[in-house]
Scaffold this motif. Sequence first.
Motif, PDB file in Angstrom:
ATOM      1  N   ARG A 231      -8.959   6.547 -10.830  1.00  0.00           N
ATOM      2  CA  ARG A 231     -10.421   6.433 -10.795  1.00  0.00           C
ATOM      3  C   ARG A 231     -11.006   7.303  -9.680  1.00  0.00           C
ATOM      4  NH1 ARG A 231     -14.050   2.639 -12.977  1.00  0.00           N
ATOM      5  NH2 ARG A 231     -12.427   1.148 -13.588  1.00  0.00           N
TER       6      ARG A 231
ATOM      7  N   LEU B  13      -5.256  -4.458 -17.675  1.00  0.00           N
ATOM      8  CA  LEU B  13      -4.300  -4.715 -16.596  1.00  0.00           C
ATOM      9  C   LEU B  13      -4.613  -6.016 -15.863  1.00  0.00           C
ATOM     10  CD1 LEU B  13      -4.101  -1.069 -15.287  1.00  0.00           C
ATOM     11  CD2 LEU B  13      -2.129  -2.364 -16.126  1.00  0.00           C
ATOM     12  N   ARG B  14      -5.882  -6.245 -15.545  1.00  0.00           N
ATOM     13  CA  ARG B  14      -6.237  -7.477 -14.833  1.00  0.00           C
ATOM     14  C   ARG B  14      -6.014  -8.707 -15.705  1.00  0.00           C
ATOM     15  NH1 ARG B  14      -8.118  -6.577  -9.971  1.00  0.00           N
ATOM     16  NH2 ARG B  14      -9.143  -4.587  -9.472  1.00  0.00           N
TER      17      ARG B  14
ATOM     18  N   MET C 167     -15.300  -6.142 -11.324  1.00  0.00           N
ATOM     19  CA  MET C 167     -14.788  -6.884 -12.474  1.00  0.00           C
ATOM     20  C   MET C 167     -14.367  -8.285 -12.055  1.00  0.00           C
ATOM     21  SD  MET C 167     -12.006  -5.550 -15.285  1.00  0.00           S
ATOM     22  CE  MET C 167     -13.113  -4.249 -15.841  1.00  0.00           C
TER      23      MET C 167
ATOM     24  N   LEU D 191      -2.371  -1.323 -11.561  1.00  0.00           N
ATOM     25  CA  LEU D 191      -3.714  -1.404 -10.993  1.00  0.00           C
ATOM     26  C   LEU D 191      -3.880  -0.448  -9.816  1.00  0.00           C
ATOM     27  CD1 LEU D 191      -4.301  -5.245 -11.254  1.00  0.00           C
ATOM     28  CD2 LEU D 191      -5.761  -3.479 -12.269  1.00  0.00           C
ATOM     29  N   ASP D 192      -2.842  -0.316  -8.997  1.00  0.00           N
ATOM     30  CA  ASP D 192      -2.893   0.638  -7.885  1.00  0.00           C
ATOM     31  C   ASP D 192      -3.010   2.063  -8.416  1.00  0.00           C
ATOM     32  OD1 ASP D 192      -2.676  -1.406  -6.052  1.00  0.00           O
ATOM     33  OD2 ASP D 192      -0.508  -1.176  -5.770  1.00  0.00           O
TER      34      ASP D 192
ATOM     35  N   GLU E 157      -6.408  -8.164 -22.887  1.00  0.00           N
ATOM     36  CA  GLU E 157      -4.980  -7.942 -22.580  1.00  0.00           C
ATOM     37  C   GLU E 157      -4.094  -7.961 -23.817  1.00  0.00           C
ATOM     38  OE1 GLU E 157      -5.641 -12.456 -21.963  1.00  0.00           O
ATOM     39  OE2 GLU E 157      -6.772 -10.578 -21.842  1.00  0.00           O
TER      40      GLU E 157
ATOM     41  N   LEU F 262     -11.542   3.932 -18.243  1.00  0.00           N
ATOM     42  CA  LEU F 262     -11.181   3.344 -16.958  1.00  0.00           C
ATOM     43  C   LEU F 262     -11.562   1.874 -16.889  1.00  0.00           C
ATOM     44  CD1 LEU F 262     -12.202   6.312 -14.638  1.00  0.00           C
ATOM     45  CD2 LEU F 262      -9.877   5.440 -14.960  1.00  0.00           C
ATOM     46  N   ASP F 263     -12.733   1.518 -17.414  1.00  0.00           N
ATOM     47  CA  ASP F 263     -13.145   0.113 -17.396  1.00  0.00           C
ATOM     48  C   ASP F 263     -12.279  -0.732 -18.322  1.00  0.00           C
ATOM     49  OD1 ASP F 263     -15.130   0.399 -15.514  1.00  0.00           O
ATOM     50  OD2 ASP F 263     -16.764   0.580 -16.959  1.00  0.00           O
TER      51      ASP F 263
ATOM     52  N   LEU G 218      -4.195   2.945 -11.259  1.00  0.00           N
ATOM     53  CA  LEU G 218      -5.508   3.108 -11.885  1.00  0.00           C
ATOM     54  C   LEU G 218      -6.589   3.378 -10.836  1.00  0.00           C
ATOM     55  CD1 LEU G 218      -7.032   2.934 -14.634  1.00  0.00           C
ATOM     56  CD2 LEU G 218      -7.570   0.565 -14.016  1.00  0.00           C
ATOM     57  N   ALA G 219      -6.496   2.706  -9.685  1.00  0.00           N
ATOM     58  CA  ALA G 219      -7.463   2.951  -8.615  1.00  0.00           C
ATOM     59  C   ALA G 219      -7.383   4.397  -8.146  1.00  0.00           C
ATOM     60  CB  ALA G 219      -7.210   1.990  -7.454  1.00  0.00           C
TER      61      ALA G 219
ATOM     62  N   GLU H  73      -8.782  -1.201 -16.886  1.00  0.00           N
ATOM     63  CA  GLU H  73      -8.779  -2.199 -15.811  1.00  0.00           C
ATOM     64  C   GLU H  73      -8.814  -3.616 -16.383  1.00  0.00           C
ATOM     65  OE1 GLU H  73     -11.289  -3.554 -11.817  1.00  0.00           O
ATOM     66  OE2 GLU H  73     -11.816  -1.685 -12.859  1.00  0.00           O
TER      67      GLU H  73
END
Length: 600
Positions: free
Chosen positions: A498, A531-532, A570, A491-492, A249, A524-525, A494-495, A528
């Motif tokens: 993906r 963001l997480r 993840m 995150l939404d 992050e 993409l990984d 990104l989903a 994520e």
Amino acid sequence: MSSDIPDRDEPCERAYETVELGVLVVGAGAAGARTAIELVERGVDPEDVLVIGKRSHGDAHTTWARGGINGALGTHDPEDDWTVHAADTLREGHFLNDPEKVQTVTRRMPPALRELDDWGMAYSRTADGGIDQRYFGAQSFRRTAFAGDHTGESLLETLIGRARELSVPYRENVFVTRLLADDAGERLLGAAGFDTDTGEFVLFEADVVVLAAGGYTSLYERHSSRDDENTGDGPALAYQAGARLMDVEFVQFHPTGMVGDRYGEDWDGRLVTEAVRGEGGRLFNAEGERFMERYSPDQMELDARDVVARAIDREVREGRGTEHGGVYLDISHRDRDFIRERLPRMYERFADLGVDMAEEPVEVAPTAHYGMGGILVDGTGETDVDGLYAIGETMAGVHGANRLGGNSLAETVAFGAVTGEAIADRLLSGASDGVDRSRLHDLARIHFEDLRGLADTDGTHDPEALFDGLRGLLWEHAGILRDGEGLSAGLDALADLRMRASDLEVGGPTSRSFEFAMNLGFALDVAEAILRGAAARTESRGAHARTDHPETDPEWRRNLIVDRDSVGAMRLATRPVDDPSEAVQAALDAGYELDYHQLE
């Protein structure tokens, strides 16, 4: 490095090339080159080593690191030493760094700088011929050695020259797409990829793989890299193979990237080296105010990068920026000859764009520049996967929550030597002998069949367009300032991205779209994880600034670890940070600090 490569099998019924060797180094920048040099100097046969890069040899991101390389030589300030360098690094990292790794770098760098000098590094010199050193932001003393403002370029030329003397083999234009481990995910067996010129698939049977493939800041809309560099390959390859990531992050936004219509799209976000401020450059807003007086009256333009970047961002947000969303960086109070001597590449670049730095300011704004996080490694650079190592910007641990300027090149040189030494000892002791690779070719054939399928995909979405969308997504939701609502929305988004990435239109294996499809899978990984991690870290620390959690929380002096659970999702966890050694703690307690006004 030598253009001869190790012997390999002739292509056969497998329909891919196989290369057998001891050590595969993925990444041909300073970290990879220094590792290979150490391997050969410690007795590993050069024909058992191969350095590969995605681009032409010598065209690595190292060349874009211009300002300098740190080491406590004490050229101008004899009171400086490695403990003070370590203390500055820990303070700049907001004490999230791995103290052992910091000590490794800072102790090794003075002799490493002299070693580079012996190998012909074109340092700028003092009047008596010593290695000159300049101020860099947040450093207590002048400890940044430099070669004008082309230090990275000169460093890489020096390392490549030394590698060639040692006949280190290299191979250009190879894209590694998968690391292959045993079924338990505990032992690395090799690496798979393809030749970007021919499209031919390549399998590397290697006792050891070293990831020196750079970072992940090109995943942002404005970044200091070229578009096909720092796309997260290294961290993603390791994560997908079973290794853990740490502190992803933390993304450093360099205060001074080029901005403005005058420079054109090709230069948007490219770095204006910190050396400009280190040599006395001043920042002004559109109203002519030297605004750093409001934010950091003692350290001014040479405060920590996160401090200066947020100050510029605030000036722009509050309406005091230029029409292009930046501020002005001015060094015109210095003599023209001084600028030409100390900042030759910057002077030439802007002159080519019609700007005379000796007469007028340049327009700058923050740009994504460095990922402090990366792959979790031990003190020698080895990951959780036996036989897999990571160094340079690909690894985590040295820089904590914010990197001290001049430490990126230092890390590549110091850990290149450390990791090379450890791998040489491993190989020469026979520790990697007897690895069962019977599963390797089965895994390779499955992977290459997947790649063939991807290359023939006639779907809906253009990989490059989706990659650009990802860059905009991270800039908006995980940029200089963050909050929980924005990270959740990111995150939404990104989903959704993906999902679209599962329906691509891709050309053949030599096409640009095929390469972007691979980049997208890695990105993409890593996105994520950014963001997480940013959502989980409910504080502000260093380069991670949460507007909904503006204070630094002592309870969050913990590293944030990312791995995959049993179903491949993840997962996040934390671990405490160790304390520094007594010697470094004493330097911290002494309270050394840069006095900017010595430059006035």
